[in-house]
Design an enzyme around this catalytic site. Sequence first.
Site, PDB file in Angstrom:
ATOM      1  N   CYS A   1      14.018 -22.253   1.736  1.00 59.50           N
ATOM      2  CA  CYS A   1      13.219 -23.002   2.881  1.00 59.50           C
ATOM      3  C   CYS A   1      11.973 -23.671   2.354  1.00 59.50           C
ATOM      4  O   CYS A   1      11.180 -23.026   1.776  1.00 59.50           O
ATOM      5  CB  CYS A   1      13.178 -22.051   4.043  1.00 59.50           C
ATOM      6  SG  CYS A   1      14.182 -21.145   4.710  1.00 59.50           S
TER       7      CYS A   1
ATOM      8  N   ARG B   1      14.586 -25.579  -4.328  1.00 56.93           N
ATOM      9  CA  ARG B   1      14.288 -24.372  -3.644  1.00 56.93           C
ATOM     10  C   ARG B   1      15.670 -23.665  -3.190  1.00 56.93           C
ATOM     11  O   ARG B   1      15.579 -22.467  -3.012  1.00 56.93           O
ATOM     12  CB  ARG B   1      13.190 -24.144  -2.806  1.00 56.93           C
ATOM     13  CG  ARG B   1      11.777 -24.632  -3.211  1.00 56.93           C
ATOM     14  CD  ARG B   1      10.845 -24.874  -2.221  1.00 56.93           C
ATOM     15  NE  ARG B   1      10.451 -23.847  -1.391  1.00 56.93           N
ATOM     16  CZ  ARG B   1       9.606 -22.761  -1.636  1.00 56.93           C
ATOM     17  NH1 ARG B   1       8.753 -23.107  -2.715  1.00 56.93           N
ATOM     18  NH2 ARG B   1       9.286 -21.958  -0.760  1.00 56.93           N
TER      19      ARG B   1
ATOM     20  N   TRP C   1      17.361 -22.533   4.586  1.00 57.45           N
ATOM     21  CA  TRP C   1      18.001 -21.412   3.862  1.00 57.45           C
ATOM     22  C   TRP C   1      18.505 -20.496   4.686  1.00 57.45           C
ATOM     23  O   TRP C   1      17.546 -19.653   5.271  1.00 57.45           O
ATOM     24  CB  TRP C   1      17.433 -20.983   2.783  1.00 57.45           C
ATOM     25  CG  TRP C   1      18.576 -19.982   1.816  1.00 57.45           C
ATOM     26  CD1 TRP C   1      19.189 -20.527   0.807  1.00 57.45           C
ATOM     27  CD2 TRP C   1      18.523 -18.693   1.673  1.00 57.45           C
ATOM     28  NE1 TRP C   1      19.955 -19.515   0.179  1.00 57.45           N
ATOM     29  CE2 TRP C   1      19.384 -18.458   0.721  1.00 57.45           C
ATOM     30  CE3 TRP C   1      17.964 -17.869   2.416  1.00 57.45           C
ATOM     31  CZ2 TRP C   1      20.020 -17.160   0.345  1.00 57.45           C
ATOM     32  CZ3 TRP C   1      18.288 -16.510   2.216  1.00 57.45           C
ATOM     33  CH2 TRP C   1      19.115 -16.017   1.166  1.00 57.45           C
TER      34      TRP C   1
ATOM     35  N   ASN D   1       9.162 -20.936   7.519  1.00 57.60           N
ATOM     36  CA  ASN D   1       9.819 -20.167   6.318  1.00 57.60           C
ATOM     37  C   ASN D   1       9.523 -18.852   6.734  1.00 57.60           C
ATOM     38  O   ASN D   1       8.387 -18.410   7.221  1.00 57.60           O
ATOM     39  CB  ASN D   1       9.036 -20.590   4.946  1.00 57.60           C
ATOM     40  CG  ASN D   1       9.652 -22.094   4.615  1.00 57.60           C
ATOM     41  OD1 ASN D   1      10.438 -22.745   5.296  1.00 57.60           O
ATOM     42  ND2 ASN D   1       8.895 -22.380   3.517  1.00 57.60           N
ATOM     43  N   GLY D   2      10.313 -17.840   6.374  1.00 56.63           N
ATOM     44  CA  GLY D   2      10.305 -16.632   6.431  1.00 56.63           C
ATOM     45  C   GLY D   2      11.145 -15.788   7.594  1.00 56.63           C
ATOM     46  O   GLY D   2      12.212 -16.428   7.871  1.00 56.63           O
TER      47      GLY D   2
ATOM     48  N   GLU E   1      21.110 -10.307 -18.440  1.00 59.84           N
ATOM     49  CA  GLU E   1      20.556 -11.610 -18.133  1.00 59.84           C
ATOM     50  C   GLU E   1      21.756 -12.670 -18.117  1.00 59.84           C
ATOM     51  O   GLU E   1      22.012 -13.696 -17.315  1.00 59.84           O
ATOM     52  CB  GLU E   1      19.254 -12.097 -18.728  1.00 59.84           C
ATOM     53  CG  GLU E   1      18.874 -13.282 -18.804  1.00 59.84           C
ATOM     54  CD  GLU E   1      18.278 -13.626 -17.364  1.00 59.84           C
ATOM     55  OE1 GLU E   1      17.942 -14.821 -17.092  1.00 59.84           O
ATOM     56  OE2 GLU E   1      18.284 -12.729 -16.389  1.00 59.84           O
TER      57      GLU E   1
ATOM     58  N   LYS F   1      23.141 -14.910 -15.193  1.00 58.81           N
ATOM     59  CA  LYS F   1      23.123 -16.620 -15.271  1.00 58.81           C
ATOM     60  C   LYS F   1      24.462 -17.047 -15.149  1.00 58.81           C
ATOM     61  O   LYS F   1      24.679 -18.092 -14.434  1.00 58.81           O
ATOM     62  CB  LYS F   1      22.742 -17.137 -16.806  1.00 58.81           C
ATOM     63  CG  LYS F   1      21.264 -16.904 -17.007  1.00 58.81           C
ATOM     64  CD  LYS F   1      20.550 -17.714 -16.188  1.00 58.81           C
ATOM     65  CE  LYS F   1      19.064 -17.372 -15.956  1.00 58.81           C
ATOM     66  NZ  LYS F   1      18.761 -16.474 -14.985  1.00 58.81           N
TER      67      LYS F   1
ATOM     68  N   GLU G   1      25.425 -16.982 -11.548  1.00 56.96           N
ATOM     69  CA  GLU G   1      24.460 -17.657 -10.713  1.00 56.96           C
ATOM     70  C   GLU G   1      25.117 -19.170 -10.405  1.00 56.96           C
ATOM     71  O   GLU G   1      24.976 -19.651  -9.559  1.00 56.96           O
ATOM     72  CB  GLU G   1      23.056 -17.665 -11.091  1.00 56.96           C
ATOM     73  CG  GLU G   1      22.402 -16.429 -11.073  1.00 56.96           C
ATOM     74  CD  GLU G   1      20.977 -16.593 -11.342  1.00 56.96           C
ATOM     75  OE1 GLU G   1      19.935 -16.467 -10.528  1.00 56.96           O
ATOM     76  OE2 GLU G   1      20.618 -16.940 -12.556  1.00 56.96           O
TER      77      GLU G   1
ATOM     78  N   HIS H   1      33.359   5.009 -20.822  1.00 54.07           N
ATOM     79  CA  HIS H   1      32.842   5.743 -19.580  1.00 54.07           C
ATOM     80  C   HIS H   1      33.353   5.024 -18.495  1.00 54.07           C
ATOM     81  O   HIS H   1      32.743   5.183 -17.350  1.00 54.07           O
ATOM     82  CB  HIS H   1      31.535   6.144 -19.698  1.00 54.07           C
ATOM     83  CG  HIS H   1      30.991   7.056 -20.883  1.00 54.07           C
ATOM     84  ND1 HIS H   1      31.453   8.440 -20.957  1.00 54.07           N
ATOM     85  CD2 HIS H   1      30.449   6.738 -21.918  1.00 54.07           C
ATOM     86  CE1 HIS H   1      30.784   8.816 -22.158  1.00 54.07           C
ATOM     87  NE2 HIS H   1      30.062   7.950 -22.598  1.00 54.07           N
TER      88      HIS H   1
ATOM     89  N   LYS I   1      15.351 -20.724  -4.929  1.00 57.75           N
ATOM     90  CA  LYS I   1      14.278 -20.522  -6.099  1.00 57.75           C
ATOM     91  C   LYS I   1      13.287 -19.607  -5.868  1.00 57.75           C
ATOM     92  O   LYS I   1      13.007 -18.569  -6.625  1.00 57.75           O
ATOM     93  CB  LYS I   1      13.738 -21.935  -6.271  1.00 57.75           C
ATOM     94  CG  LYS I   1      12.813 -21.944  -7.684  1.00 57.75           C
ATOM     95  CD  LYS I   1      13.794 -21.395  -8.867  1.00 57.75           C
ATOM     96  CE  LYS I   1      12.902 -21.635 -10.235  1.00 57.75           C
ATOM     97  NZ  LYS I   1      13.682 -21.120 -11.279  1.00 57.75           N
TER      98      LYS I   1
END
Length: 609
Positions: free
Chosen positions: A2, A27, A74, A99-100, A482, A486, A489, A505, A604
């Site tokens: 947001c 964002r 968002w 926002n929040g 990582e 990526k 994402e 395993h 973001k």
Amino acid sequence: MCGIVGAVANRNVVPALIDGLSRLEYRGYDSAGIAVLNSAGIERVRAVGRVAAMTDRANETRLSGQVGIGHTRWATHGGVTESNAHPHVSRDEIAVVHNGIIENHDEQRARLQALGYEFASQTDTEVIAHLIHHHSHGLPLLAATKKAVGELRGAFAIGVISVKEPDSMVAARLGCPLLIGLGENENLIASDVSAVLPMTRRVIYLEDGDVAEIRRDSVTIYGQDGQVATRKVHMSEVSLASMELGPYAHFMQKEIHEQPRALTDTMEALIDDNGFSPALFGDAASEVFGQVDSILILAAGTSYYAALTAKYWLESIARLPTNVEIASEYRYRQSVPNPRQLIVTISQSGETLDTMEALKHAKSLGQNLTLAICNVQESAIPRASRLVFYTRAGAEIGVASTKAFTTQLVALFTLAATLAKQRDLLAEKEERAYLGALRQLAVSVQHALNLEPQIREWAKCLANKQHALFLGRGIHYPIALEGALKLKEVSYIHAEAYPAGELKHGPLALVDSSMPVVVIAPHDALLEKVKSNMQEVRARGGELFVFADSDSHFVESEGVHVIRTPRYAGVLSPILHTITVQLLAYHVALLKGTDVDKPRNLAKAVTVE
């Protein structure tokens, strides 16, 4: 996550609001809207999708006003619909952007409905608009907002306008970032400095509990105690050029290629001083580091993987027991506090709510030896920490973190070496070797970037797959994590990472000819172990994509593809191998046609829990 922008000016603010929202697109969001005050009262346009769709509506209606607020949403409470998009309006008199998350919104909604308020959305934000309106009877907007936010539980940054006060705007924050931009005969609010850069570089970062009244020619801030507060004016160093693509197709690609410069900038003070000094972390660092007997790192997302990498450095170089915890989990369990433990928080934005709340929890337990590693000056987490190391990655626009991650790794390696030196565990010869490796790092990273054409060819093999495995051992296992993150994402391919020794395993059951397996295999002490694990994959028909280095003795064969990075970089090898998995994810996403810089469902700066 947001975005908020608002302005009070002597001109039509709609173009500035649209430009600000466009600069906040990185964002992550799913809808956008603007509300302005003019002779007709509150006029509002909203649209699902990109800012461009909302802009078209604003242009069609010739929206205009000298006071206004805008928002990119968002979705949290309620689906992605125009009725849920911000700004929200109460009885044509109050408009709010937020926002929040308001945790007691159900309770407040029931109360307001009993008072006769009707709700047009499923959001928690509409509660704020109606609550402020309820308190505005007989009270100015500032006082009504103060009273309303005192009844809210949760995290918020809000901008409020009222038809009764057409020359002002009110802003408030608790837990979510919000700043004021100081212009010439105009003032602005925003959740990120990028939104106000074309208008001003002079900014004030609001603190938790602040409520501010913003007019064209004045800003008055009230602290949590209700008294007028003085907040420092900062001159933003973020460049407008960093917000532009230049010759690159996407910000992710641009930021991957900016890493040699970002790493050099982050190391500048270290290299200039020609040694690892506690002063790099703040004036009190020598005293703080002298008390430390262990380390706890709190982080989320990509920063968590940086922390996992750092655990190897901190224990092997500084010989300090190190634990790493996901920030959102840490404060919800019974832990054993240790006042001599260094609490390290890692956050690109410095506003990550999970990490901020974890830091607060640690401090509430009496753990006051705190260090923040962050990319944004004067953000909330550094302000709440005794020590700070600022990375110098510059503005990072792509949602998938790239240069912020590698500069975090440099900061964490510097921390390990500095602690080792203070504890008399770093010989002069070793210090010179580490400094030499850091000086060479930018060149080595550039060599890794030069592998892009080869990696682009690999991407063709992965782009049509549904799943992928990433393998690594030792300090390179977090880099495998990582790499998998990526790929998930930006390409939406399901990817998982495992320590290579864990294959037998369980994960080996997934391996067949349709499962690509990406292996991080530098020429280190575990190389032969990794080769054995790779044989397990080939025996099951799995196809291997191996990132080795020029010192590794791999031969390409059917089902085994090899790309060699620069020669083994020793203790800094994880940073070089990060570059290759970033490029792989980018080019797979490019072939799949996804929105590389703004992946679906992601944001973001994560400023909600």
